[in-house]
Design a protein around this motif. Structure first.
Motif, PDB file in Angstrom:
ATOM      1  N   GLY A  91      19.796 123.274 -58.781  1.00  6.90           N
ATOM      2  CA  GLY A  91      20.757 122.197 -58.592  1.00  6.90           C
ATOM      3  C   GLY A  91      20.157 120.901 -58.097  1.00  6.90           C
ATOM      4  N   SER A 124      18.974 124.977 -46.684  1.00  6.01           N
ATOM      5  CA  SER A 124      18.210 125.742 -47.667  1.00  6.01           C
ATOM      6  C   SER A 124      17.176 126.614 -46.965  1.00  6.01           C
ATOM      7  CB  SER A 124      17.498 124.801 -48.650  1.00  6.01           C
ATOM      8  OG  SER A 124      18.418 124.045 -49.387  1.00  6.01           O
ATOM      9  N   SER A 154      23.331 125.530 -53.673  1.00  2.90           N
ATOM     10  CA  SER A 154      23.487 124.771 -54.921  1.00  2.90           C
ATOM     11  C   SER A 154      22.891 125.478 -56.126  1.00  2.90           C
ATOM     12  CB  SER A 154      22.835 123.390 -54.777  1.00  2.90           C
ATOM     13  OG  SER A 154      21.459 123.525 -54.439  1.00  2.90           O
ATOM     14  N   GLN A 174      21.561 114.111 -59.307  1.00  6.99           N
ATOM     15  CA  GLN A 174      21.680 114.276 -57.864  1.00  6.99           C
ATOM     16  C   GLN A 174      21.552 112.943 -57.143  1.00  6.99           C
ATOM     17  OE1 GLN A 174      18.550 116.433 -55.759  1.00  6.99           O
ATOM     18  NE2 GLN A 174      20.061 117.386 -54.418  1.00  6.99           N
ATOM     19  N   ALA A 212      27.611 120.998 -53.168  1.00  7.87           N
ATOM     20  CA  ALA A 212      26.631 121.489 -52.190  1.00  7.87           C
ATOM     21  C   ALA A 212      25.318 120.731 -52.305  1.00  7.87           C
ATOM     22  CB  ALA A 212      26.404 122.982 -52.377  1.00  7.87           C
ATOM     23  N   SER A 213      24.871 120.470 -53.537  1.00  6.61           N
ATOM     24  CA  SER A 213      23.633 119.718 -53.753  1.00  6.61           C
ATOM     25  C   SER A 213      23.753 118.301 -53.195  1.00  6.61           C
ATOM     26  CB  SER A 213      23.321 119.671 -55.255  1.00  6.61           C
ATOM     27  OG  SER A 213      22.247 118.809 -55.529  1.00  6.61           O
ATOM     28  N   THR A 214      24.898 117.651 -53.429  1.00 10.53           N
ATOM     29  CA  THR A 214      25.102 116.289 -52.951  1.00 10.53           C
ATOM     30  C   THR A 214      25.197 116.247 -51.432  1.00 10.53           C
ATOM     31  OG1 THR A 214      26.326 115.862 -55.002  1.00 10.53           O
ATOM     32  CG2 THR A 214      26.498 114.220 -53.252  1.00 10.53           C
ATOM     33  N   THR A 221      28.652 124.078 -56.521  1.00  7.48           N
ATOM     34  CA  THR A 221      27.203 123.911 -56.402  1.00  7.48           C
ATOM     35  C   THR A 221      26.801 122.443 -56.498  1.00  7.48           C
ATOM     36  OG1 THR A 221      26.832 124.337 -58.778  1.00  7.48           O
ATOM     37  CG2 THR A 221      26.762 126.228 -57.284  1.00  7.48           C
ATOM     38  N   VAL A 222      27.515 121.653 -57.306  1.00  6.60           N
ATOM     39  CA  VAL A 222      27.209 120.216 -57.384  1.00  6.60           C
ATOM     40  C   VAL A 222      27.551 119.526 -56.063  1.00  6.60           C
ATOM     41  CG1 VAL A 222      27.731 118.048 -58.555  1.00  6.60           C
ATOM     42  CG2 VAL A 222      27.498 120.159 -59.886  1.00  6.60           C
ATOM     43  N   HIS A 258      26.377 124.612 -63.735  1.00  5.73           N
ATOM     44  CA  HIS A 258      26.679 124.452 -62.312  1.00  5.73           C
ATOM     45  C   HIS A 258      28.172 124.227 -62.129  1.00  5.73           C
ATOM     46  CE1 HIS A 258      22.746 124.383 -60.333  1.00  5.73           C
ATOM     47  NE2 HIS A 258      22.297 123.873 -61.466  1.00  5.73           N
TER      48      HIS A 258
END
Length: 552
Positions: free
Chosen positions: A351, A377, A403, A256, A199-201, A196-197, A192
């Motif tokens: 992710g 998403s 992510s 995450q 975006a996940s957070t 992307t990290v 990742h």
């Protein structure tokens, strides 16, 4: 898996285009101060975490670690783990998370696959076997109080007089790699980027704040629902909240939650290793509001004999994910802890969390589905032709999320597939699911796990849900085994509940009463335990191999 809360968050300081060093600095700038991380006797605020990360970066820089290098971690949950991750990112290097429970051979294979030259090992639990498996790379020891960089020449101590300048990692640069869980075979390393990290957070932060989306009337109805179900405990979690997870930080779900809490202005409680009684004591002692756990962790906590003497009244939600969650388990958690349940769905490749049930959902939706997508998403259920199926029909779940992984380190598994979309890629998960008219998703099973029995399709999840209703059974797993021209046989593996006994005859009778004849297992195997991955998923491929060997 990602929990959410109806109490308005302190807001996310993150912005698209940041790297993760900038994200920590931004979180510190808006932090309300005070303790941010609790692990045993360790209590650190964000500035102390950054100081520790700087010192780790200094030591690794002295060992020759530079931007783009890959640094593997074998460190349990705690301040050292968080500091090491941010220290590696400060150098613009890549974190490669390794499973602490891996064998020396598995560690050596993952290190070679990832192209790792430096491994950070927990100095309090260093083992000769681990070091022998890593003899081809440099090893750095990280302890609870200080960090040592140890090289081939025996160097130890802090390297250099000056802190290295933070490397300007681009948003598209690789930031971290995770080992997949290995439920169907050999684990893979999923990469990742900083983008992307982040975006996940950010997705977790938006989910946390989404309770207040919509019209004033919609918000009022949500709050009224929570108050009716859980009383005034919701108001005990105003503003900065206490999150907790015993899930390993080395997994994408634990990672995450850590970043979601620390970079979102909340406090985080964790444990170096999971113990169910200690976890319950921490919920009570630290007044935890949001608990993120795997289904197996929840089962073990519910089985603690003294659970009745502990006070979980601070809890607003228990987030469950990382494996299938039966409606029975979700309901037991709701009843015992008196709080909401958020059942989540996600994957290492995506992710982290992508779907989750909400606190305001009807109880049947909250406990029997993985809910709806995180903000930002998209998900859909499609047939083999790629066309969306009708509501309620079974198809493959695919997701489009910002992510999603950047790729695999080393060879990619043959089952991985993506399709190019307008903004991000559609990721074909390989999971079979249904979606109702409101967008709530129920996972039926893995596409590759679907059992073809004669002319009928048997979904393991359907059988496992029925097995879960038998009080004498604690855990079950259903697999298909080839049976010549007639298709496959259905094999069910079960473990008895604590203090209970069950016989194959009782299990067969229960299945015949509650399942259509074509779904009733051909074989019932009672085992004291099932083979599990580090994050609590059943390794079904080992059960299938056992069944083949037994039959042969």
């Amino acid at each position: 898996m990602s929990p959410m809360s109806p109490i308005k968050s302190t807001g996310s300081p993150l912005r698209a285009g940041m790297n993760l060093t900038q994200a920590l600095d931004a979180a510190i700038d808006v932090s309300p101060g005070g303790v941010a991380l609790v692990c045993g006797e360790q209590r650190q605020d964000l500035r102390e975490i950054r100081t520790g990360a700087d010192r780790l970066a200094q030591a690794l820089a002295g060992r020759g670690v530079r931007a783009g290098d890959r640094v593997a971690l074998l460190v349990p949950n705690g301040a050292a783990s968080v500091q090491t991750v941010f220290g590696v990112w400060r150098l613009g290097a890549v974190v490669v998370h390794l499973d602490l429970r891996s064998t020396p051979g598995e560690l050596a294979e993952m290190v070679a696959t990832a192209g790792v030259e430096t491994v950070v090992v927990d100095g309090d639990q260093r083992a000769a076997a681990t070091e022998r498996s890593l003899e081809s790379v440099a090893v750095a020891l990280v302890g609870r109080d200080r960090t040592l960089a140890v090289g081939e020449a025996g160097f130890s101590g802090w390297a250099g007089d000056e802190l290295p300048e933070p490397a300007t990692a681009g948003a598209g640069d690789l930031a971290v790699a995770f080992c997949t869980s290995g439920t169907t075979g050999r684990p893979k390393l999923v990469g990742h980027t900083h983008r992307t990290v982040i975006a996940s957070t950010m997705a977790l932060h938006r989910l946390h704040a989404s309770f207040f989306d919509g019209t004033a009337g919609e918000r009022a109805r949500r709050v009224a629902t929570i108050l009716r179900r859980h009383g005034r405990r919701a108001f005990r979690a105003r503003g900065q909240q206490m999150w907790m997870t015993p899930i390993a930080f080395s997994s994408v779900s634990g990672h995450q939650v850590v970043l979601g809490a620390l970079l979102g202005g909340h406090r985080l409680v964790t444990m170096r290793s999971f113990h169910p009684r200690v976890a319950l004591e921490l919920v009570q002692g630290e007044r935890v509001n949001i608990l993120a756990a795997t289904p197996s962790m929840a089962e073990l906590m519910l089985a603690v004999r003294s659970i009745g003497s502990l006070d979980p009244s601070s809890l607003l939600v228990v987030g469950l994910g990382g494996g299938p969650v039966s409606p029975q388990l979700a309901q037991r958690v709701r009843e015992r802890f008196g709080c909401g349940v958020g059942i989540g769905y996600g994957s290492t490749e995506l992710g982290g969390g992508v779907l989750v049930s909400r606190l305001e959902d009807p109880v049947a939706v909250q406990t029997g589905t993985v809910g709806r997508p995180f903000p930002g998403s998209q998900v859909e259920v499609v047939g083999d032709d790629g066309v969306r199926v009708a509501d309620g029909d079974i198809g493959e779940l695919r997701c489009k999320v910002p992510s999603a992984m950047s790729g695999y380190l080393g060879p990619a598994p043959a089952s991985a597939s993506t399709e190019q979309g307008d903004e991000e890629r559609w990721f074909c998960t390989g999971d079979l699911a249904t979606m109702d008219r409101l967008g709530n998703v129920r996972i039926v099973g893995r596409k590759i796990d679907m059992i073809v029995r004669g002319s009928q399709n048997v979904y393991p999840d359907d059988v496992e849900r029925v097995l879960a209703r038998l009080p004498a059974i604690e855990q079950s797993a259903v697999v298909g085994v080839p049976d010549g021209p007639s298709g496959e046989q259905v094999w069910a593996f079960v473990t008895p509940a604590a203090g209970s006994t069950c016989t194959t005859g009782e299990v067969f009778a229960h299945c015949r009463e509650h399942l259509a004849a074509y779904k009733v297992p051909d074989h019932i195997c009672i085992r004291p335990m099932l083979p599990m991955t580090a994050d609590g998923k059943v390794q079904k491929f080992l059960l299938a191999e056992e069944a083949l060997g037994t039959r042969g």
